[in-house]
Structure formats: structure tokens, C-alpha cells
Design a protein around this motif. Structure first.
Motif, PDB file in Angstrom:
ATOM      1  N   SER A 282       0.840  -1.198   0.000  1.00 50.04           N
ATOM      2  CA  SER A 282       0.000   0.000   0.000  1.00 50.04           C
ATOM      3  C   SER A 282       0.876   1.249   0.000  1.00 50.04           C
ATOM      4  CB  SER A 282      -0.881   0.041   1.245  1.00 50.04           C
ATOM      5  OG  SER A 282      -1.643  -1.122   1.315  1.00 50.04           O
ATOM      6  N   LYS A 283       0.262   2.340  -0.414  1.00 48.62           N
ATOM      7  CA  LYS A 283       0.992   3.613  -0.442  1.00 48.62           C
ATOM      8  C   LYS A 283       1.311   4.083   0.977  1.00 48.62           C
ATOM      9  CE  LYS A 283       0.681   5.626  -4.743  1.00 48.62           C
ATOM     10  NZ  LYS A 283       2.065   5.867  -5.008  1.00 48.62           N
ATOM     11  N   LEU A 284       2.335   4.919   1.062  1.00 47.37           N
ATOM     12  CA  LEU A 284       2.710   5.482   2.363  1.00 47.37           C
ATOM     13  C   LEU A 284       2.479   6.985   2.340  1.00 47.37           C
ATOM     14  CD1 LEU A 284       6.082   3.632   2.907  1.00 47.37           C
ATOM     15  CD2 LEU A 284       4.109   3.503   4.424  1.00 47.37           C
ATOM     16  N   PRO A 285       2.225   7.573   3.501  1.00 50.25           N
ATOM     17  CA  PRO A 285       2.126   9.031   3.527  1.00 50.25           C
ATOM     18  C   PRO A 285       3.487   9.675   3.270  1.00 50.25           C
ATOM     19  CG  PRO A 285       1.805   8.119   5.724  1.00 50.25           C
ATOM     20  CD  PRO A 285       1.949   6.965   4.804  1.00 50.25           C
ATOM     21  N   THR A 286       3.465  10.875   2.746  1.00 49.46           N
ATOM     22  CA  THR A 286       4.706  11.614   2.530  1.00 49.46           C
ATOM     23  C   THR A 286       5.330  11.983   3.874  1.00 49.46           C
ATOM     24  OG1 THR A 286       3.888  12.498   0.454  1.00 49.46           O
ATOM     25  CG2 THR A 286       5.615  13.760   1.539  1.00 49.46           C
ATOM     26  N   LEU A 287       6.643  11.942   3.934  1.00 49.95           N
ATOM     27  CA  LEU A 287       7.322  12.274   5.190  1.00 49.95           C
ATOM     28  C   LEU A 287       8.486  13.209   4.885  1.00 49.95           C
ATOM     29  CD1 LEU A 287       7.622  11.718   8.261  1.00 49.95           C
ATOM     30  CD2 LEU A 287       9.153   9.847   7.678  1.00 49.95           C
ATOM     31  N   VAL A 288       8.511  14.349   5.540  1.00 47.52           N
ATOM     32  CA  VAL A 288       9.519  15.361   5.230  1.00 47.52           C
ATOM     33  C   VAL A 288      10.217  15.806   6.504  1.00 47.52           C
ATOM     34  CG1 VAL A 288       9.902  17.675   4.272  1.00 47.52           C
ATOM     35  CG2 VAL A 288       8.145  16.196   3.286  1.00 47.52           C
ATOM     36  N   TYR A 289      11.533  15.921   6.433  1.00 49.17           N
ATOM     37  CA  TYR A 289      12.318  16.473   7.538  1.00 49.17           C
ATOM     38  C   TYR A 289      12.774  17.869   7.146  1.00 49.17           C
ATOM     39  CZ  TYR A 289      16.262  17.409  10.607  1.00 49.17           C
ATOM     40  OH  TYR A 289      17.128  18.003  11.500  1.00 49.17           O
ATOM     41  N   MET A 290      12.595  18.827   8.026  1.00 49.13           N
ATOM     42  CA  MET A 290      13.067  20.176   7.724  1.00 49.13           C
ATOM     43  C   MET A 290      13.724  20.815   8.941  1.00 49.13           C
ATOM     44  SD  MET A 290      10.967  23.654   6.875  1.00 49.13           S
ATOM     45  CE  MET A 290      10.834  24.118   8.594  1.00 49.13           C
ATOM     46  N   ALA A 291      14.950  21.344   8.730  1.00 52.51           N
ATOM     47  CA  ALA A 291      15.547  22.224   9.732  1.00 52.51           C
ATOM     48  C   ALA A 291      15.759  23.536   9.003  1.00 52.51           C
ATOM     49  CB  ALA A 291      16.853  21.651  10.249  1.00 52.51           C
ATOM     50  N   ARG A 292      14.938  24.546   9.333  1.00 56.48           N
ATOM     51  CA  ARG A 292      15.029  25.798   8.574  1.00 56.48           C
ATOM     52  C   ARG A 292      16.368  26.476   8.842  1.00 56.48           C
ATOM     53  NH1 ARG A 292      12.309  30.104  12.356  1.00 56.48           N
ATOM     54  NH2 ARG A 292      12.258  28.876  14.259  1.00 56.48           N
ATOM     55  N   GLU A 293      16.711  27.397   7.965  1.00 54.52           N
ATOM     56  CA  GLU A 293      17.989  28.102   8.141  1.00 54.52           C
ATOM     57  C   GLU A 293      17.976  28.888   9.437  1.00 54.52           C
ATOM     58  OE1 GLU A 293      20.947  31.116   5.701  1.00 54.52           O
ATOM     59  OE2 GLU A 293      18.805  31.347   5.447  1.00 54.52           O
ATOM     60  N   LYS A 294      19.096  28.872  10.127  1.00 49.86           N
ATOM     61  CA  LYS A 294      19.238  29.684  11.341  1.00 49.86           C
ATOM     62  C   LYS A 294      20.518  30.482  11.200  1.00 49.86           C
ATOM     63  CE  LYS A 294      16.147  28.085  14.496  1.00 49.86           C
ATOM     64  NZ  LYS A 294      16.565  27.152  15.536  1.00 49.86           N
ATOM     65  N   ARG A 295      20.456  31.757  11.467  1.00 52.10           N
ATOM     66  CA  ARG A 295      21.668  32.578  11.494  1.00 52.10           C
ATOM     67  C   ARG A 295      21.600  33.456  12.727  1.00 52.10           C
ATOM     68  NH1 ARG A 295      24.650  29.546   8.348  1.00 52.10           N
ATOM     69  NH2 ARG A 295      23.799  29.336   6.267  1.00 52.10           N
ATOM     70  N   CYS A 449      16.297  32.354   6.074  1.00 51.65           N
ATOM     71  CA  CYS A 449      16.049  33.505   6.955  1.00 51.65           C
ATOM     72  C   CYS A 449      15.538  34.708   6.186  1.00 51.65           C
ATOM     73  CB  CYS A 449      17.342  33.919   7.646  1.00 51.65           C
ATOM     74  SG  CYS A 449      17.947  32.731   8.798  1.00 51.65           S
ATOM     75  N   ILE A 450      16.152  34.972   5.035  1.00 50.46           N
ATOM     76  CA  ILE A 450      15.826  36.244   4.387  1.00 50.46           C
ATOM     77  C   ILE A 450      14.490  36.183   3.665  1.00 50.46           C
ATOM     78  CG2 ILE A 450      18.189  37.084   4.118  1.00 50.46           C
ATOM     79  CD1 ILE A 450      17.944  36.065   1.160  1.00 50.46           C
ATOM     80  N   TYR A 451      13.937  34.992   3.538  1.00 51.58           N
ATOM     81  CA  TYR A 451      12.707  34.901   2.764  1.00 51.58           C
ATOM     82  C   TYR A 451      11.619  35.832   3.306  1.00 51.58           C
ATOM     83  CZ  TYR A 451       8.786  33.240   0.124  1.00 51.58           C
ATOM     84  OH  TYR A 451       7.711  33.199  -0.728  1.00 51.58           O
ATOM     85  N   GLU A 452      11.555  35.953   4.629  1.00 52.40           N
ATOM     86  CA  GLU A 452      10.442  36.698   5.210  1.00 52.40           C
ATOM     87  C   GLU A 452      10.664  38.202   5.235  1.00 52.40           C
ATOM     88  OE1 GLU A 452       9.521  35.038   9.012  1.00 52.40           O
ATOM     89  OE2 GLU A 452       8.573  33.286   8.113  1.00 52.40           O
ATOM     90  N   GLU A 453      11.885  38.620   4.912  1.00 56.27           N
ATOM     91  CA  GLU A 453      12.161  40.062   4.971  1.00 56.27           C
ATOM     92  C   GLU A 453      11.210  40.818   4.059  1.00 56.27           C
ATOM     93  OE1 GLU A 453      16.272  40.767   4.218  1.00 56.27           O
ATOM     94  OE2 GLU A 453      16.859  40.001   6.182  1.00 56.27           O
ATOM     95  N   ASN A 454      10.689  41.915   4.576  1.00 49.74           N
ATOM     96  CA  ASN A 454       9.768  42.759   3.805  1.00 49.74           C
ATOM     97  C   ASN A 454       8.541  42.000   3.304  1.00 49.74           C
ATOM     98  OD1 ASN A 454      11.662  44.872   4.044  1.00 49.74           O
ATOM     99  ND2 ASN A 454      12.776  44.010   2.303  1.00 49.74           N
ATOM    100  N   THR A 455       8.083  41.041   4.075  1.00 50.54           N
ATOM    101  CA  THR A 455       6.826  40.385   3.714  1.00 50.54           C
ATOM    102  C   THR A 455       5.885  40.508   4.903  1.00 50.54           C
ATOM    103  OG1 THR A 455       7.361  38.246   4.656  1.00 50.54           O
ATOM    104  CG2 THR A 455       8.075  38.638   2.381  1.00 50.54           C
ATOM    105  N   GLN A 456       4.686  40.036   4.728  1.00 51.87           N
ATOM    106  CA  GLN A 456       3.702  40.087   5.806  1.00 51.87           C
ATOM    107  C   GLN A 456       3.767  38.847   6.695  1.00 51.87           C
ATOM    108  OE1 GLN A 456       1.617  42.388   6.986  1.00 51.87           O
ATOM    109  NE2 GLN A 456       2.715  43.766   5.622  1.00 51.87           N
ATOM    110  N   TRP A 457       4.745  37.979   6.442  1.00 53.82           N
ATOM    111  CA  TRP A 457       4.846  36.780   7.287  1.00 53.82           C
ATOM    112  C   TRP A 457       5.103  37.175   8.729  1.00 53.82           C
ATOM    113  CZ3 TRP A 457       3.343  32.048   6.160  1.00 53.82           C
ATOM    114  CH2 TRP A 457       3.185  31.713   4.811  1.00 53.82           C
ATOM    115  N   GLY A 458       4.377  36.535   9.626  1.00 51.64           N
ATOM    116  CA  GLY A 458       4.531  36.853  11.044  1.00 51.64           C
ATOM    117  C   GLY A 458       3.638  38.003  11.451  1.00 51.64           C
ATOM    118  N   ASN A 459       2.993  38.585  10.469  1.00 47.30           N
ATOM    119  CA  ASN A 459       2.082  39.672  10.791  1.00 47.30           C
ATOM    120  C   ASN A 459       0.694  39.369  10.235  1.00 47.30           C
ATOM    121  OD1 ASN A 459       1.152  42.103  11.630  1.00 47.30           O
ATOM    122  ND2 ASN A 459       2.045  43.271   9.952  1.00 47.30           N
TER     123      ASN A 459
END
Ligand SMILES: *[C@@H]1O[C@H](CO)[C@@H](O)[C@H](O)[C@H]1NC(C)=O
Ligand SMILES: *[C@@H]1O[C@H](CO)[C@@H](O)[C@H](O)[C@H]1NC(C)=O
Length: 760
Positions: A282-295, A449-459
Motif C-alpha cells: 500500500s501507499k505510504l504518507p509523505t514524510l519530510v524532515y526540515m531544519a530551517r535556516e538559522k543565522r 532567513c531572508i525569505y520573510e524580509e519585507n513580507t507580511q509573514w509573522g504579521n
């Protein structure tokens, strides 16, 4: 003719819109009783206020001006405290008078009209520190949500690892292999719960021999894996052969610290790849590991930052229209929770206005009588249904299903009621053109990290930043955009986590919560202002019950210190027994305690559990909330952060043994918390002794009229509730109150009492 058509229409309408959920309200009789009770309490509160107002000490024959002044201030302070308590009680009433209870009709989802349209669901699990949140625990949560009773090609599980740890990644790799055995096993035998460790530690029934042999084989397979992960965690090092086998580990070659690294993103299972199947094919669910950039130079915004990265990353990988968010220590205890939640979202009549479905946070780590009140029983069983009745529960950060578009800031403008899940299918129809590696590369930028600069993310988009309880704030802003939310508390609980098992952890956790909530109150998001005309007044008040936790500390402290000291001095602060004013006080004391006890018992608690909760309630108010308010105000004034160190120390080894015996753990608490708790307990003890001596031995006051009775009762109650504190002063184990703290508290309490008795 006309009439029959109407009926037909009605019927076909019923067919077209079978209700997927039901909302139950208390019966009329229950409501009338509730209202009558509330009104009677309100009248007593007003009488108490009136009494305080009318009898402010003006002239007492034998005392001089100086004493009169002091007495007047004591009285006015008490009046202020009582005004606050009364006001706070009024604010909490919508939670009691407007409750609703939800029930789902899950089996209706199985009708083809729904089953075919089931949306994609993305599950976000967040972890932050492999030392505090062991990888073995994290993957148990991950496995439990991968094994949901849901079409695997529509289910994706994402782990955000803010610890950026290769150990967690390694555990995830192990899980991605183990799930090929575990998921078919769960589905074949309808295993519950689907967290392996929880399942194998519960007594599973053995009926058939085929089950027994598979059960044993699975247990061994699990234990071997757990063993490998725990060994690696202990050594702090991933086994070499594993490292060699998976190219993913090469990412860690350039990782210098958990706070300084590039985005690491690995799709461990992609359900769209044809040859990825479990042992049964049978099919399996997708599984993703992510550690976002930290600076170091970029603020990472804690869990809200991780969630927002996941929202973006998942939008390119699976684009589930429903997002479930769980903490890494909260495993799924119920494999049908997704379907339960979908009963709300997919309901044709009401579903389009529901933004999120919040489940209660339950715990499987609670001692019998819940020594530290970790269950938050009354909140889960009484408060949340009350919030729901007023427009929707708070979002509390775990065990919550969201509509993706609401997290992206969408207003509820009552758009397309129908075909709201259409977009899902676009993706499944896509031919898999990119290889996994290409896909990984193309989405990595979204977690930088820089992706959110000057965007509405987090707001305006995603979870809001800058608040210790970002989840509550995010939920509030979603509701203010016109959405509703619902609370579902099914009999078999959906999510089980780990509650704090020391006093220190409990108090520190509540300090963080109450501080965050109070900051919301002080900010432009104050529910009364921000929610004005957007959410009901009842819901605004419901939010404020939590936003105003912290200010409760001051009146409570006043009440715990001044009346006892006055008892010691023989100064009456309450009416005599023979006075008619005695009645409202007596009624308030008796009725509020009785109703709180009844509520607690109805919520499934024990008598001893209620008693324990009263104690924790007092401790929280005098310590957690006090420091929450001090820190909030010093932040507001732009002063530096708390001058007091209030983190708790690492737990000792025998902590859990004492926890199981329900012996209170003081040793690991912050010393300043323990000092306050012990000093208050001792002041009340000394005052009670002094007061009783004054009344019964010195007979300085007429005993029949007994103006000190309420103070004696209050003091006696506080002393009884604090019995574990006095024991803590004399115990010998490591969990006792540390000797230097005991010494400080005794000295402090004694000097205060001596000072007060010798004053004028
Ligand atoms: C949970 O509680 C049990 C005892 O009830 C204890 O053995 C265990 O260590 C606790 N787990 C955590 C993580 O605190
Ligand atoms: C968790 O699930 C198990 C197994 O299905 C069930 O027996 C148990 O009652 C559930 N726990 C709670 C607290 O509901």
C-alpha cells in the motif's frame, strides 16, 4: 401539489446536506439553574462591595489618628481586591452561561460524495531540542500521525527540527523504514493508540495466535529501533554505517551549531513516487524532515517561525488544504481524529465559516490525583465549551486542525461554499516531473532567513510573531477576520502529551502563559479593542479570562497576607456572625467553593485532585502570575528583562518516583518561587496560632459575636492547603525545600509577624 413539492424539496435537501456534526446545548432547566446561581452570586458580590463602601473605618473610639489611617488603608486595599475579584468573576461568566458541546457523525464521511473529496491533510510536528525532546519520543509522535486512518496519498507529515540535529534526522530515517511495517500492522489489526511506545506499554489483548506472533515480531522490531536511536542519542553520534548509507547526513558537514546553519530539507518518503509502498504494497504518507535556516543575526521567532516555514514549504510539496499542528510530545491517541475534524470543515451548511478545530490537550502523564493540576481539567471540560458557545475556542498551539487559507490571512468573505476542496486535486493530477532532489532544492529557499524580509509573514500571514503565546494571538486574529472555530472533545481523547511533573516546571510554564496572555491584553490586540465589533462581547470576555490571569496575583497576595496579619493583631476586617452583612460573605465563600468542587468532579476529577488544584491555583497566583506581571510591566517601561532567575533546574533522578507517590517536588523549583510559597504558608500558620490564642486564651474579644471568624476560617483553610509545604520544610529527600530557602522563609515570616505584633 404545491405542498408535496415543498416536502420533496425538503427531503432532497436533507439528502444533499446530511449533517456531519451536531451541536448540543445544556437543557433549559440546566440553563435556568446556571443563571439563577450566577445572579445570586452577583447580588452577593454587590452586597460585599456595598458593605466595604459603607463601613470604611471613620472613627473608632479608642484608636488614635495614626492607627485609624492605617486601618482605613487596609480596608481600602481589601475593597480594591474585592472589586477586582468581582470584576474578574463577571468577566468569566460567558464561559459558564453559554456552553456548547459538539459531536460528529463520522460514518457519514464514508459516503462516496465525501470520501472522494477528502482534502489533503498536512501534519506539522515541531521539535526544538534533542536533549529535552528525545528523538525516540519525537518519532513516536510522527509514527502515530502517519498511521492515521486516512488515504495515505492525501496525508503528509512534516517534522520541523529547530534543534537542527542529525540525531533527530537519524531517528526520522529509522521511522521512515519502520513505518513500512508499523502502518500495515496498525491498519490490519485496528491497533490503538498508534504511537508504538504507548501501544506496547499498554496491555494489548491477545486473541488470535496470528495476531500474537505478529505482535511479538513488531514489538521486537520496534524495540531494536528504539534501542539504536537511544544509543545514538546517548553517544551523541549517529552510527557510521548509517551515516554512510544516506546522503542526507552530508548536510551536517557544514553545520557549525544549531543556531547557525543552512536549510536542511529532506523528503524521506514521497507518496507520489510509484515504488514507495509498505510491506503490504500500500501507499505510504509523505514524510519530510526540515531544519530551517538559522543565522545568529536573524531572529528565528521560535515555534511561530518554524510553523511559518512549514506552511510555505508544504505549499510546494503537498499543499494540504487542512493543516494539523501537534507538539512533538503529543502523540495521536485516536486514529480517526482527522475524520472527526473534517466533519466540521466538510459540513455543507456550516463548514465554510469554520477556520480551525481545536482538540483539548490531554496528558497521559498525570498522577492519580493530579498533584500539579496539569490536566487543566476544568479548562478543558468547562471553559472551552464556553468559548465555543461564544464564537469559538482559542487556538492553543497543539492538537489543532486549520484551514490553510485562514493561516495565510484570508478573510471569511463567505466565498464559494461549494467545491472548496477543488484545488487539492490539481496537485494529485500533476505528473511527477521533478525528481525528489530537484523538488527539495526548489523549496529550500522558502525556509531561509531572508525569505520573510519585507513580507507580511509573522504579521498578516501565518502565525504572528513577537508574543510568547503566538498561538492564542493568531487564533484571535483569525476570529477577528470573520471566522468561527470549534472545539471537539471526543470521548477517546485525540492527543496525549506529557504534563510537567515538578512544581517548578508547572509554575514556570504558567508564568510564560500568563505573561504572554497579559501582553496581548496590554498590546493593540487587546480583545476588547481589537475584537470590538468583530467578535462577540462574550468571546472578548472569554479571552480576557486568560489575558487577565496575571493581574490576579496582586489581590490574591493581599488577601493571603493582610487578613492573617490583622488576625494576629486582632483587627476584624469582616462582619460579625450576628450581622446581616455576614450572609453575603458566607454565601460567596460556600457557593463558589461548592460550585468549583462540583465542576471539578463533573469534569472527571477526584476530591483529592480538587484539593490539589486549589493549592496549585494559589501557588500559581502568588508566583507565576506575580512574575508575569512584574516582567510585563518592566518590559512595557523598557527596562531590562526579569532580574530574577526563574528557570527550574534539571530534574533529579528520583523525581518521577516522588511524582508517582504524589509527594510535592520543591527541590527543582526556582528558589525565589519556593521562598514566596513557604513564607506565605508560614505567615498564615503563625497568624492562625496567634489569632487562636487571642480568641480562646486571652479572650480579648467577645466570643459570641466573633468578628474574627472569617479571618480564622480563611487562615485555617490556607494552612490546611499548605500542609505539603510545611512537610517540605522538614522532609529529608532531595525534593524537599532546600535548607537555605527554609531558613530564609522562616526568618522572613517570623520577622514580619513580630514586626506587625509589636507595631503600635
Ligand atoms: C511520566 O510519568 C511517569 C510516571 O507517571 C514517569 O515514569 C515518566 O518518567 C514521566 N515521563 C516524563 C517524560 O516526565
Ligand atoms: C487512548 O487510547 C486508548 C486506546 O484506544 C484508550 O483505551 C484510552 O482510553 C485513550 N486515552 C484517553 C485518555 O482517552
Amino acid at each position: 401539489m404545491g405542498a408535496s413539492r415543498v416536502r420533496e424539496d425538503d427531503e432532497s435537501k436533507d439528502d444533499a446536506f446530511p449533517k456531519l456534526f451536531e451541536t448540543k446545548k445544556p437543557t433549559k432547566v440546566q440553563l435556568v439553574i446556571r443563571w439563577l446561581f450566577s445572579i445570586s452570586v452577583l447580588i452577593s458580590i454587590c452586597l460585599v462591595w456595598f458593605y466595604r463602601f459603607k463601613y470604611v473605618p471613620t472613627s473608632v473610639a479608642e484608636v488614635d489618628d495614626h492607627k485609624l489611617g492605617t486601618r482605613r488603608w487596609i480596608w481600602i486595599g481589601l475593597f480594591a481586591a474585592e472589586i477586582w475579584f468581582g470584576f474578574y468573576w463577571i468577566v468569566s461568566q460567558p464561559l459558564r452561561l453559554n456552553q456548547v458541546f459538539r459531536h460528529t457523525s463520522r460514518d457519514r464521511l464514508l459516503l462516496t460524495r465525501y470520501e472522494e473529496k477528502l482534502p489533503r491533510v498536512d501534519v506539522f510536528v515541531c521539535t526544538a531540542n534533542p536533549m529535552i525532546e528525545p528523538p525516540a519520543m519525537v518519532i513516536n509522535t510522527v509514527l502515530s500521525v502517519m498511521a492515521y486512518d486516512y488515504p495515505p496519498e492525501k496525508l503528509s507529515v512534516y517534522l520541523s527540527d529547530d534543534g537542527g540535529s542529525d540525531l533527530t534526522f537519524y531517528a526520522m530515517l529509522e521511522a521512515s523504514h519502520f513505518c513500512k511495517y508499523w502502518i500495515p500492522f496498525c491498519k490490519k489489526f485496528e491497533v490503538e493508540p498508534r504511537s508504538p511506545v504507548a501501544y506496547f506499554s499498554s496491555n494489548s489483548k491477545h486473541n488470535s495466535s496470528s495476531f500474537n506472533s505478529e505482535w511479538s515480531a513488531m514489538k521486537i522490531l520496534y524495540e531494536k529501533m528504539e534501542n539504536r536511536i537511544e544509543t545514538a542519542t546517548k553517544l551523541g553520534k549517529v552510527p557510521d554505517e548509517m551515516r554512510a548509507r544516506h546522503k542526507g547526513f552530508s548536510e551536517w558537514a557544514s553545520v557549525s551549531s544549531p543556531r547557525d546553519h543552512q536549510t536542511i530539507l529532506q523528503i524521506l518518503i514521497d507518496s507520489r513516487t510509484p515504488d514507495v509502498v509498505d510491506m503490504e504494497g500500500s501507499k505510504l504518507p509523505t514524510l519530510v524532515y526540515m531544519a530551517r535556516e538559522k543565522r545568529p543575526q536573524h531572529h528565528h521567532n521560535f515555534k511561530a517561525g518554524a510553523m511559518n516555514s512549514l506552511i510555505r514549504v508544504s505549499s510546494k510539496i503537498s499543499t494540504g488544504s487542512i493543516i494539523l499542528n501537534v507538539d512533538c510530545d503529543m502523540y495521536s491517541n485516536n486514529s480517526v481524529s482527522i475524520r472527526d475534524a473534517l466533519c466540521f470543515f466538510m459540513d455543507e451548511a456550516k463548514g465554510h465559516e469554520i477556520a480551525y478545530v481545536q482538540f483539548p490537550q490531554n496528558f497521559d502523564n498525570i498522577s492519580k490525583n493530579d498533584l500539579y493540576g496539569g490536566m487543566l481539567r476544568v479548562i478543558a471540560e468547562q471553559d472551552f465549551p464556553g468559548q465555543d458557545g461564544n464564537g469559538g475556542p482559542l487556538y492553543i498551539g497543539s492538537g489543532c486542525f486549520h484551514r490553510r487559507e485562514t493561516l495565510l490571512g484570508k478573510e471569511n468573505s463567505k466565498v464559494s461554499k461549494t467545491d472548496q476542496w477543488e484545488t487539492n486535486d490539481i496537485l494529485s493530477k500533476l505528473v511527477l516531473t521533478e525528481s525528489i532532489a530537484e523538488l527539495e532544492d526548489s523549496v529550500k529557499d522558502l525556509a531561509n532567513c531572508i525569505y520573510e524580509e519585507n513580507t507580511q509573514w509573522g504579521n498578516e500571514m501565518g502565525l504572528k510573531y513577537g508574543c510568547p503565546v503566538e498561538d492564542v494571538l493568531t487564533g484571535l486574529s483569525i476570529q477577528c477576520r470573520g471566522w468561527k472555530s470549534v472545539y471537539l472533545n471526543p470521548e477517546r481523547q485525540g492527543f496525549l502529551g506529557v504534563a510537567p511533573n515538578t512544581l517548578g516546571d508547572t509554575l514556570v510554564q504558567h508564568k510564560r502563559w500568563s505573561e504572554g496572555d497579559f501582553q496581548i491584553f496590554l498590546s493593540k490586540y487587546n480583545p476588547f479593542l481589537y475584537g470590538h465589533k468583530k467578535i462577540s462581547l462574550g468571546l472578548q470576555m472569554s479571552y480576557c479570562v486568560y489575558c487577565l490571569w496575571a493581574p490576579n496575583s496582586l489581590p490574591t497576595l493581599y488577601y493571603l497576607v493582610i487578613p492573617p496579619l490583622c488576625l494576629l493583631k486582632g483587627i476584624p476586617l469582616f462582619p460579625k456572625i450576628t450581622s446581616p452583612w455576614f450572609l453575603p460573605f458566607a454565601y460567596l465563600i460556600i457557593s463558589t467553593y461548592t460550585s468549583s468542587l462540583v465542576e471539578f468532579l463533573l469534569s472527571g476529577g477526584t476530591l483529592q485532585g480538587w484539593w490539589n488544584e486549589q493549592r496549585i491555583w494559589m501557588f500559581k497566583r502568588t508566583t507565576s502570575y506575580l512574575f508575569a506581571i512584574i516582567d510585563s510591566i518592566s518590559k512595557l517601561l523598557g527596562l531590562s528583562k526579569s532580574a530574577f532567575v526563574i528557570t527550574s533546574k534539571v530534574a533529579e533522578e528520583d523525581v518521577s518516583e516522588r511524582y508517582e507517590k504524589e509527594i510535592m517536588e520543591f527541590g527543582t523549583s526556582s528558589p525565589i518561587f519556593t521562598t514566596i510559597i513557604a513564607t506565605l504558608a508560614l505567615i498564615n500558620l503563625f497568624s492562625l496560632v496567634g489569632g487562636l490564642k487571642r480568641v480562646f486564651i486571652d479572650m480579648k474579644l467577645e466570643t459570641i459575636e466573633q468578628p474574627l471568624l472569617i479571618q480564622i476560617v480563611q487562615c485555617g483553610f490556607v494552612v490546611l492547603i499548605n500542609l505539603p509545604v510545611y512537610q517540605g520544610l522538614f522532609r529529608k529527600d532531595k525534593g524537599r525545600i532546600p535548607p537555605f530557602v527554609s531558613l530564609k522563609s522562616v526568618t522572613l515570616a517570623l520577622s514580619i509577624c513580630i514586626l506587625v505584633s509589636s507595631l503600635y
